[in-house]
Enzyme design. Structure first.
Site, mmCIF file in Angstrom:
data_model
loop_
_atom_site.group_PDB
_atom_site.id
_atom_site.type_symbol
_atom_site.label_atom_id
_atom_site.label_comp_id
_atom_site.label_asym_id
_atom_site.label_seq_id
_atom_site.Cartn_x
_atom_site.Cartn_y
_atom_site.Cartn_z
ATOM 1 N N LYS A 1 -6.890 2.434 7.953
ATOM 2 C CA LYS A 1 -5.906 4.067 8.383
ATOM 3 C C LYS A 1 -6.764 4.530 7.637
ATOM 4 C CE LYS A 1 -3.532 1.267 4.872
ATOM 5 N NZ LYS A 1 -3.427 0.197 3.685
ATOM 6 N N SER B 167 1.313 -1.041 -0.266
ATOM 7 C CA SER B 167 0.058 -0.400 0.045
ATOM 8 C C SER B 167 1.011 1.275 0.169
ATOM 9 C CB SER B 167 -1.231 0.080 1.332
ATOM 10 O OG SER B 167 -0.054 0.233 2.462
#
Length: 910
Positions: free
Chosen positions: A849, A806
């Site tokens: 996140k 990511s």
């Protein structure tokens, strides 16, 4: 032995605690206490052969203290004692102001003794002097006066020994002659039997009988004659003392023998004791004959066990009702085992009955049968009638937030209410530490009215921890599941498999694979534990699992569970949890209340923002506990105590009253307060509470650990980008730093990076180099972006391992910022994977996140466009405070990452 012994008028006294030395007896003692060492040194060591001391028995009184002990046993070359006894030599120091006469009861008669052997030693490294003394009893004396001489006692005595003239008169007495003949006949019979014992198996006789034989063996060596000659030559009244000294008799009998100054009384008592020992030998012979008649040659090794049974038969004390095996059989009958398992248990029980306790497999078979008897085969806890409304209220009171998780639990309970025997799914709560996974499982058990048991699987690498060890191994035991069911006592508990993602595997097997059978509803009804070796039904058990990450769980095991993700809490949720749950609990744990300490909401919010950045609330609770400890110190220093109200009833506790009257210590008694709790608050009502403010906060917790300006300060130079990553502890903000230096065009990566993130960095650099001209990073005349320079990319917090896909868009943005010398927006964080063609691919952990960005004060978040669906799980309050930007291609990310957009967009071919 001399017929008459002259004793001085005063002798030094060595007290023997609870032990008697008779004339003619030989005993060895080891002197270690300063008192006894001083006595031996002055009275025996310095006087050598002329030294005499008095041995005086003392008995413990009610308030006597512990005294030193000396080992009494065989001398270096004497054989008068077959066993070693503990003879207490009284330490003659005063105990707490009490004299020796107050601590012990002194006997008024003793025995004068001389030293046959003396040896002196020094203990290392203490340097303490010790003496080993072999003493021989000589004659009786009577204590007239007891006094002290330095550190030990002396006594004025009178000799009680029979003189030669008195003895000649006594020997003419017909009663004495008859007693002497009877004594010698009984003693001769005893000695004859003992001589036969030494020629056969002496194990059938008691040790005290053999001690008599050892006494005469020593006496025979000393005089050079046979035993029969000894019986004729040694005076009868001295033989009586020698015989009795070799018997193990009570202290009262020893003292009675010592007090027998009259020769006829002494011989009569000795004859009685010898006759009693003869009777015990005859009973032993009878038992031995009975046992040997019942044993075959193959059963000789069980001789001692058969003797014990014969002794029980002789005493009439063999009661089958109290037999352990019979009790075990009754316990097995009450266990309500299934028919096939009961048949197996009966076979094992018959095998156990044929075994002797000394056989190697006896204990293992017994423990196995006890396990079968203790397992809850059909014993189940009665479930309460499910009340969904009450269950919802219980979940809401125990857990704040977690709306979807609690809704799924209520759905699970609703199905159980409609179909109690339904085989529901195995729930697996996945989330960072401190979000309430274990307490949710406990709430399910409370709502169902079932017992709750937790089994920790963290660090388990042995398959035997799940399935148990096979009984062929030494130290084998059942698995944790069967052992847990045995402890909980019911077959339908709620069983929590905690940290299911922390299991490992090695040469001993794979515990995760063993759990496949446990968590499969079609297989666990016949779960086979290797130790149990019979099927056990686990279908009634409700299994709940917890994990921090899904990745380590094997796919086959993950398929058997319904995964419910528990994200981290938002700052607002943490504030509500702190005010409703954490602060009251912390105050209660530290003995405080709101009358002593008050933590306002704004202070709790500062603790959340400046001192904790975690998904759960454990660090928050630790910080609140630190504030409570600081307040507890101030309250304790003020010295406040609770006054007892006048209307409080007196406790009816005889034990408490007696202990208080005696001045002894009393254990705490729990006093139910009832409606009198208001007395406590009223008693402290005058104390002003401590209100936590910012100065106190910084004094206790130190300066703030986190600051919302951190991102702006770190992104102040080109080449630094804010990324978002997911860890086992929830979402985190990850900075990516890039810099250039003179070199050969190499790429350097640091920060404990994994292979996936290294490949992402290589892809990012390749994409930037391929579009360097379009992005106006180099002029049209230049062909190589890395000509004459190296690139170094670093992920701070180098001690923490990092890996994952990511970080692709973050790496590209950092490189573009470096080469273009333009700063990235400090209020913007991003996440996403990219391809070599510049497409932004979706990633996982979006909710964690986004929550991490919100905790760190980030205002804008760039996400892959295909992660739009994951925003539905993010709380609305968090989304309203953030600007979410969706990107399909890498150019979209660059457009939003820089202030005023990407200045090189007009050169690209989009």
């Amino acid at each position: 032995m001399s017929e008459s012994i002259e004793l001085p008028s005063r002798l030094a006294i060595l007290p023997f605690r609870n032990k008697v030395l008779l004339p003619g007896a030989i005993i060895r003692i080891r002197c270690t206490s300063p008192t006894s060492v001083k006595l031996v040194e002055q009275e025996l060591w310095q006087r050598e052969e002329k030294g005499l001391i008095g041995i005086l028995p003392v008995r413990d009184s009610a308030d006597s203290t512990t005294s030193s002990t000396l080992t009494s046993g065989m001398g270096a070359d004497s054989r008068d004692r077959g066993s070693k006894n503990q003879v207490g030599i009284v330490d003659q120091h005063k105990h707490n102001g009490k004299s020796q006469q107050e601590a012990f009861e002194w006997h008024n008669r003793g025995v004068a003794a001389r030293a046959l052997h003396l040896s002196r030693g020094v203990e290392k490294p203490s340097g303490r002097v010790t003496y080993i003394v072999v003493l021989e009893g000589l004659c009786r004396f009577n204590v007239q006066e007891l006094s002290t001489k330095g550190t030990y006692y002396t006594a004025r005595i009178t000799n009680l020994d029979t003189t030669k003239i008195e003895m000649e008169q006594v020997e003419k007495d017909p009663d004495f002659i008859a007693l002497s003949r009877q004594f010698k006949a009984t003693a001769t019979e005893l000695v004859t039997i003992l001589e036969q014992v030494m020629d056969c198996d002496s194990s059938v006789f008691s040790l005290r009988c053999i001690n008599i034989h050892l006494v005469f063996s020593f006496t025979k060596q000393k005089t050079g004659g046979s035993t029969k000659i000894l019986l004729e030559t040694v005076p009868v009244h001295k033989l009586a003392d020698i015989f009795v000294a070799s018997f193990e008799i009570s202290l009262e009998e020893q003292l009675a023998m010592l007090d027998s100054v009259d020769v006829k009384v002494r011989i009569s008592k000795a004859t009685e004791l010898i006759d009693r020992h003869l009777q015990s030998i005859r009973v032993a012979e009878k038992i031995t004959q009975k046992v040997e008649g019942q044993l075959s040659k193959s059963q000789k090794e069980f001789l001692l066990r058969q003797q014990m049974r014969a002794i029980m038969d002789e005493l009439g004390d063999n009661d089958d009702e109290d037999d352990d095996v019979a009790a075990l059989e009754r316990k097995m009958q009450e266990a309500e085992m299934p028919a096939n398992i009961w048949k197996h248990a009966q076979r094992e029980l018959r095998r156990l009955k044929k075994m002797q306790p000394q056989q190697p497999g006896y204990n293992s078979s017994r423990v196995y049968l006890e396990l079968l008897a203790e397992l809850p085969w059909k014993r189940a806890s009665e479930e309460l009638e499910l009340n969904l409304r009450a269950a919802k209220e219980r979940l809401d009171s125990d857990h704040y937030g977690l709306v979807k998780v609690k809704q799924r639990i209520v759905e699970y309970l609703a199905v159980r209410k409609l179909k109690p025997d339904a085989r529901g799914p195995v729930l697996c709560f996945v989330g960072p530490p401190g979000v309430g996974k274990t307490s949710l499982a406990s709430s399910i058990a409370a709502a169902l009215g079932r017992k709750f048991i937790r089994i920790s699987l963290g660090g388990v690498k042995d398959e035997a921890d799940i399935r148990g060890h096979r009984r062929t191994y030494i130290g084998s035991m059942p698995g944790r599941l069967i052992d847990g069911l045995k402890k909980v006592g019911v077959c339908n508990p709620v069983m929590l498999l905690d940290e299911i993602d922390k299991t490992g595997s090695d040469v001993r097997g794979d515990p995760a694979s063993a759990l496949l059978e446990v968590l499969d509803p079609e297989q666990n009804k016949t779960f086979n534990d290797h130790y149990l070796n019979v099927p056990f039904d686990l279908s009634k058990v409700i299994f709940v699992a917890t994990a921090n990450r899904l990745q380590p769980i094997p796919p086959a095991l993950r398929d058997r569970m319904e995964v419910i993700e528990l994200p981290g809490y938002t700052p607002d949720e943490k504030l509500r949890i702190a005010t409703r749950h954490l602060i009251p609990r912390v105050l209660d744990q530290h003995g405080l209340c709101s009358d002593f300490l008050q933590i306002p909401e704004d202070i709790a919010k500062l603790v959340i923002q400046n001192y904790t950045r975690e998904a759960g609330v454990r660090n928050l609770e630790r910080n609140l506990a630190a504030l409570a400890r600081a307040a507890a110190v101030k309250v304790a220093e003020q010295g406040h105590s609770l006054p007892v109200s006048k209307d409080v009833q007196r406790l009816a506790s005889p034990l408490l009253g007696s202990r208080l009257s005696d001045g002894g210590e009393t254990e705490m008694e729990v006093i139910p307060m009832g409606d009198r709790n208001h007395d406590i608050s009223n008693a402290f009502g005058a104390i002003s509470p401590i209100i936590v403010d910012e100065p106190m906060l910084e004094k206790v917790l130190g300066p703030p650990r986190y600051d919302d300006r951190e991102a702006a300060e770190r992104v102040a130079t080109p080449g630094v980008t804010v990324g978002l990553v997911w860890t086992a502890f929830g979402g985190e903000v990850q900075f990516v730093e890039a810099t250039a230096m003179a070199g050969k065009g190499d790429l350097h990566l640091t920060g404990q990076l994994g292979d996936v993130i290294k490949e992402s960095a290589q892809i990012a650099l390749t994409w930037v180099r391929a579009r360097a001209t379009e992005l106006n990073l180099i002029s049209a005349m230049e062909t190589n972006l890395l000509d004459g320079r190296d690139i170094h990319i670093h992920f701070p917090a180098g001690a923490v391992p990092k890996d994952g896909p990511s970080a692709g868009v973050t790496l590209v943005t950092s490189l573009v910022s470096l080469f273009g010398q333009k700063r990235v927006r400090a209020d913007t964080a991003m996440t996403g994977e990219m391809t070599l063609r510049g497409l932004v691919l979706p990633v996982g952990g979006i909710k964690d996140k986004v929550l991490a960005a919100h905790r760190c004060g980030i205002k804008r978040v760039i996400l892959p466009e295909r992660n739009l669906k994951d925003l539905a799980e993010v709380p609305a309050a968090v989304l309203s405070s953030l600007e979410i930007i969706l990107a399909k291609r890498m150019e979209d990310v660059l457009e939003q990452a820089f202030e005023g957009g990407c200045p090189w967009r007009q050169h690209s071919r989009l």
